[in-house]
Design a protein around this motif. Sequence first.
Motif, PDB file in Angstrom:
ATOM      1  N   THR A 165       4.291   0.729  -4.848  1.00 29.59           N
ATOM      2  CA  THR A 165       2.830   0.745  -4.838  1.00 29.59           C
ATOM      3  C   THR A 165       2.320   0.235  -6.171  1.00 29.59           C
ATOM      4  O   THR A 165       3.097   0.051  -7.111  1.00 29.59           O
ATOM      5  CB  THR A 165       2.305   2.168  -4.604  1.00 29.59           C
ATOM      6  OG1 THR A 165       2.719   2.987  -5.723  1.00 29.59           O
ATOM      7  CG2 THR A 165       2.860   2.758  -3.309  1.00 29.59           C
ATOM      8  N   LYS A 166       1.019   0.037  -6.266  1.00 30.73           N
ATOM      9  CA  LYS A 166       0.493  -0.489  -7.529  1.00 30.73           C
ATOM     10  C   LYS A 166       0.700   0.502  -8.669  1.00 30.73           C
ATOM     11  O   LYS A 166       0.880   0.094  -9.827  1.00 30.73           O
ATOM     12  CB  LYS A 166      -0.973  -0.890  -7.390  1.00 30.73           C
ATOM     13  CG  LYS A 166      -1.940   0.195  -6.999  1.00 30.73           C
ATOM     14  CD  LYS A 166      -3.334  -0.396  -6.814  1.00 30.73           C
ATOM     15  CE  LYS A 166      -4.364   0.658  -6.462  1.00 30.73           C
ATOM     16  NZ  LYS A 166      -5.711   0.077  -6.249  1.00 30.73           N
ATOM     17  N   GLU A 167       0.735   1.798  -8.361  1.00 33.21           N
ATOM     18  CA  GLU A 167       0.944   2.787  -9.417  1.00 33.21           C
ATOM     19  C   GLU A 167       2.371   2.738  -9.944  1.00 33.21           C
ATOM     20  O   GLU A 167       2.601   2.739 -11.164  1.00 33.21           O
ATOM     21  CB  GLU A 167       0.621   4.196  -8.894  1.00 33.21           C
ATOM     22  CG  GLU A 167      -0.845   4.461  -8.615  1.00 33.21           C
ATOM     23  CD  GLU A 167      -1.294   3.910  -7.266  1.00 33.21           C
ATOM     24  OE1 GLU A 167      -0.420   3.499  -6.461  1.00 33.21           O
ATOM     25  OE2 GLU A 167      -2.511   3.887  -7.019  1.00 33.21           O
ATOM     26  N   THR A 168       3.360   2.691  -9.041  1.00 33.70           N
ATOM     27  CA  THR A 168       4.755   2.683  -9.491  1.00 33.70           C
ATOM     28  C   THR A 168       5.116   1.364 -10.172  1.00 33.70           C
ATOM     29  O   THR A 168       5.854   1.351 -11.163  1.00 33.70           O
ATOM     30  CB  THR A 168       5.713   2.927  -8.305  1.00 33.70           C
ATOM     31  OG1 THR A 168       5.489   1.935  -7.299  1.00 33.70           O
ATOM     32  CG2 THR A 168       5.489   4.299  -7.697  1.00 33.70           C
ATOM     33  N   GLU A 193      -5.220  -5.322  -9.174  1.00 33.98           N
ATOM     34  CA  GLU A 193      -5.933  -4.048  -9.241  1.00 33.98           C
ATOM     35  C   GLU A 193      -5.202  -3.041 -10.121  1.00 33.98           C
ATOM     36  O   GLU A 193      -5.825  -2.231 -10.822  1.00 33.98           O
ATOM     37  CB  GLU A 193      -6.068  -3.460  -7.831  1.00 33.98           C
ATOM     38  CG  GLU A 193      -7.007  -4.242  -6.907  1.00 33.98           C
ATOM     39  CD  GLU A 193      -6.985  -3.693  -5.488  1.00 33.98           C
ATOM     40  OE1 GLU A 193      -6.381  -2.607  -5.277  1.00 33.98           O
ATOM     41  OE2 GLU A 193      -7.565  -4.335  -4.593  1.00 33.98           O
ATOM     42  N   ALA A 194      -3.881  -3.087 -10.112  1.00 30.47           N
ATOM     43  CA  ALA A 194      -3.078  -2.121 -10.862  1.00 30.47           C
ATOM     44  C   ALA A 194      -3.360  -2.166 -12.355  1.00 30.47           C
ATOM     45  O   ALA A 194      -3.266  -1.142 -13.041  1.00 30.47           O
ATOM     46  CB  ALA A 194      -1.590  -2.377 -10.621  1.00 30.47           C
ATOM     47  N   ASP A 244       0.821  -1.219   0.000  1.00 25.10           N
ATOM     48  CA  ASP A 244       0.000   0.000   0.000  1.00 25.10           C
ATOM     49  C   ASP A 244       0.849   1.260   0.000  1.00 25.10           C
ATOM     50  O   ASP A 244       0.396   2.315  -0.438  1.00 25.10           O
ATOM     51  CB  ASP A 244      -0.939  -0.012   1.213  1.00 25.10           C
ATOM     52  CG  ASP A 244      -2.025  -1.074   1.084  1.00 25.10           C
ATOM     53  OD1 ASP A 244      -2.870  -0.950   0.177  1.00 25.10           O
ATOM     54  OD2 ASP A 244      -2.020  -2.038   1.859  1.00 25.10           O
ATOM     55  N   THR A 245       2.084   1.164   0.480  1.00 27.41           N
ATOM     56  CA  THR A 245       3.002   2.305   0.466  1.00 27.41           C
ATOM     57  C   THR A 245       4.360   1.868  -0.062  1.00 27.41           C
ATOM     58  O   THR A 245       4.726   0.690   0.013  1.00 27.41           O
ATOM     59  CB  THR A 245       3.189   2.902   1.872  1.00 27.41           C
ATOM     60  OG1 THR A 245       3.892   1.953   2.695  1.00 27.41           O
ATOM     61  CG2 THR A 245       1.855   3.261   2.504  1.00 27.41           C
ATOM     62  N   GLN A 246       5.116   2.836  -0.568  1.00 27.38           N
ATOM     63  CA  GLN A 246       6.458   2.561  -1.062  1.00 27.38           C
ATOM     64  C   GLN A 246       7.358   2.071   0.071  1.00 27.38           C
ATOM     65  O   GLN A 246       8.186   1.170  -0.121  1.00 27.38           O
ATOM     66  CB  GLN A 246       7.039   3.853  -1.671  1.00 27.38           C
ATOM     67  CG  GLN A 246       8.249   3.637  -2.543  1.00 27.38           C
ATOM     68  CD  GLN A 246       7.900   3.083  -3.924  1.00 27.38           C
ATOM     69  OE1 GLN A 246       6.788   3.282  -4.413  1.00 27.38           O
ATOM     70  NE2 GLN A 246       8.839   2.388  -4.544  1.00 27.38           N
ATOM     71  N   ARG A 268       3.023  -0.621 -11.785  1.00 21.32           N
ATOM     72  CA  ARG A 268       2.363  -0.639 -13.092  1.00 21.32           C
ATOM     73  C   ARG A 268       3.178   0.134 -14.122  1.00 21.32           C
ATOM     74  O   ARG A 268       3.399  -0.343 -15.248  1.00 21.32           O
ATOM     75  CB  ARG A 268       0.956  -0.051 -12.980  1.00 21.32           C
ATOM     76  CG  ARG A 268       0.236   0.052 -14.339  1.00 21.32           C
ATOM     77  CD  ARG A 268      -1.194   0.545 -14.164  1.00 21.32           C
ATOM     78  NE  ARG A 268      -1.224   1.868 -13.555  1.00 21.32           N
ATOM     79  CZ  ARG A 268      -2.295   2.387 -12.968  1.00 21.32           C
ATOM     80  NH1 ARG A 268      -3.429   1.693 -12.912  1.00 21.32           N
ATOM     81  NH2 ARG A 268      -2.260   3.595 -12.442  1.00 21.32           N
ATOM     82  N   ARG A 269       3.659   1.326 -13.753  1.00 23.17           N
ATOM     83  CA  ARG A 269       4.458   2.118 -14.690  1.00 23.17           C
ATOM     84  C   ARG A 269       5.718   1.375 -15.092  1.00 23.17           C
ATOM     85  O   ARG A 269       6.103   1.360 -16.276  1.00 23.17           O
ATOM     86  CB  ARG A 269       4.825   3.473 -14.057  1.00 23.17           C
ATOM     87  CG  ARG A 269       3.684   4.471 -14.004  1.00 23.17           C
ATOM     88  CD  ARG A 269       4.215   5.889 -13.782  1.00 23.17           C
ATOM     89  NE  ARG A 269       4.943   6.002 -12.510  1.00 23.17           N
ATOM     90  CZ  ARG A 269       4.375   6.320 -11.352  1.00 23.17           C
ATOM     91  NH1 ARG A 269       3.069   6.552 -11.293  1.00 23.17           N
ATOM     92  NH2 ARG A 269       5.099   6.429 -10.255  1.00 23.17           N
ATOM     93  N   GLU A 301      -7.939  -1.749 -14.794  1.00 22.72           N
ATOM     94  CA  GLU A 301      -8.607  -0.753 -15.649  1.00 22.72           C
ATOM     95  C   GLU A 301      -7.963  -0.626 -17.006  1.00 22.72           C
ATOM     96  O   GLU A 301      -8.431   0.136 -17.855  1.00 22.72           O
ATOM     97  CB  GLU A 301      -8.598   0.616 -14.943  1.00 22.72           C
ATOM     98  CG  GLU A 301      -7.231   1.241 -14.781  1.00 22.72           C
ATOM     99  CD  GLU A 301      -6.541   0.834 -13.495  1.00 22.72           C
ATOM    100  OE1 GLU A 301      -5.622   1.545 -13.069  1.00 22.72           O
ATOM    101  OE2 GLU A 301      -6.916  -0.196 -12.915  1.00 22.72           O
TER     102      GLU A 301
END
Length: 336
Positions: A288-291, A329-330, A231-233, A293-294, A333
């Motif tokens: 995190t899922k955002e980092t 989840e990442a 959930d966090t880096q 994913r990128r 979408e």
Amino acid sequence: MGIKLSILDQSVIFPGETASDAFQHTISLVQQADKLGYHRFWVSEHHDSEQVAGSSPEVLISHLLAKTERIRIGSGGIMLQHYSPYKVAENFNVLASLAPGRVDLGVGRAPGGLPRSTKALQQGVVEAASLSDKLSELQQFVHNRLDDDHPLKGLRVSPIPTVPVDIFILGTSVASAQLAAEAGLPYVFAQFINGDHAIAEAAFEAYQQGFNAEKGTQPKLILALSLIVADTQEEAAELAGEYKNVKIHLENGKTLTVGTLEQAEEYGRQTEAKFTVEVKQAEITKGTKETVRRHLLDVQSKYGIDEFIITTSVKDFDKRLRSFELLSEAFAELPV
């Protein structure tokens, strides 16, 4: 281009756990992966190990197929140099007949254990065939199409499944990439074992440039990597911080990755050869899922990766499950 996510689980026995605990975690993880939409779930082959429970992938695959509905199940991988291609084909034809269209046969090049276990697995073998020859024979047996000049021409591998297994080559070097390319098979580079990005790039290039299109197949490049999502880096970095990559370098130029420093030293003793040991921080993609994913999308775009196979070695099983949930989840979408 969409992205496919899969899982490699090694049934690790963490301190304070038993082999039964490790297998129960594998079962829970594959069932969750089935629900989350992961594409495939592979199990590994290790011998003479107190840290890893999975010594018989074929048996474990059968159990996991019975515990799931949709996800593909396979080996990551079978150490073909130890075995008869005919028997391996029989085992996987049984699995493919039990679960049509859901079985993968990943073939590895590593010994899967220390010299002592290799000696036990190859007991009575005077001179083993090369891995390339065994792979060619395995392909023929799986599809029941022996070459006309094969000494066993006419032999059938029963049962004959309606959908044969898919075969993959696993490796960590340019040589393994070339083997996969020549055979016209999908190639899986295990970055979690060999984190040398220059070798990975050279392997990708060798595979794509040398792919044998005459086999009637298309190249498929898969990257297997260690990954932790939190959930966090900060939490991801903490979970990844304690893991090390241990390599043993033998005097003959051979390098192998082992689980612990103790295993490296034992390997050297069993070979009775000069060796050095290298211990480095493990190559783990984390964040995190955002980092994450990128990062995966960047790697996919740069190298033309068709699929990622993820291994996540986190002692706390709930946090291990959480990592795979966040990874799912990442990409939920994104277009498939």
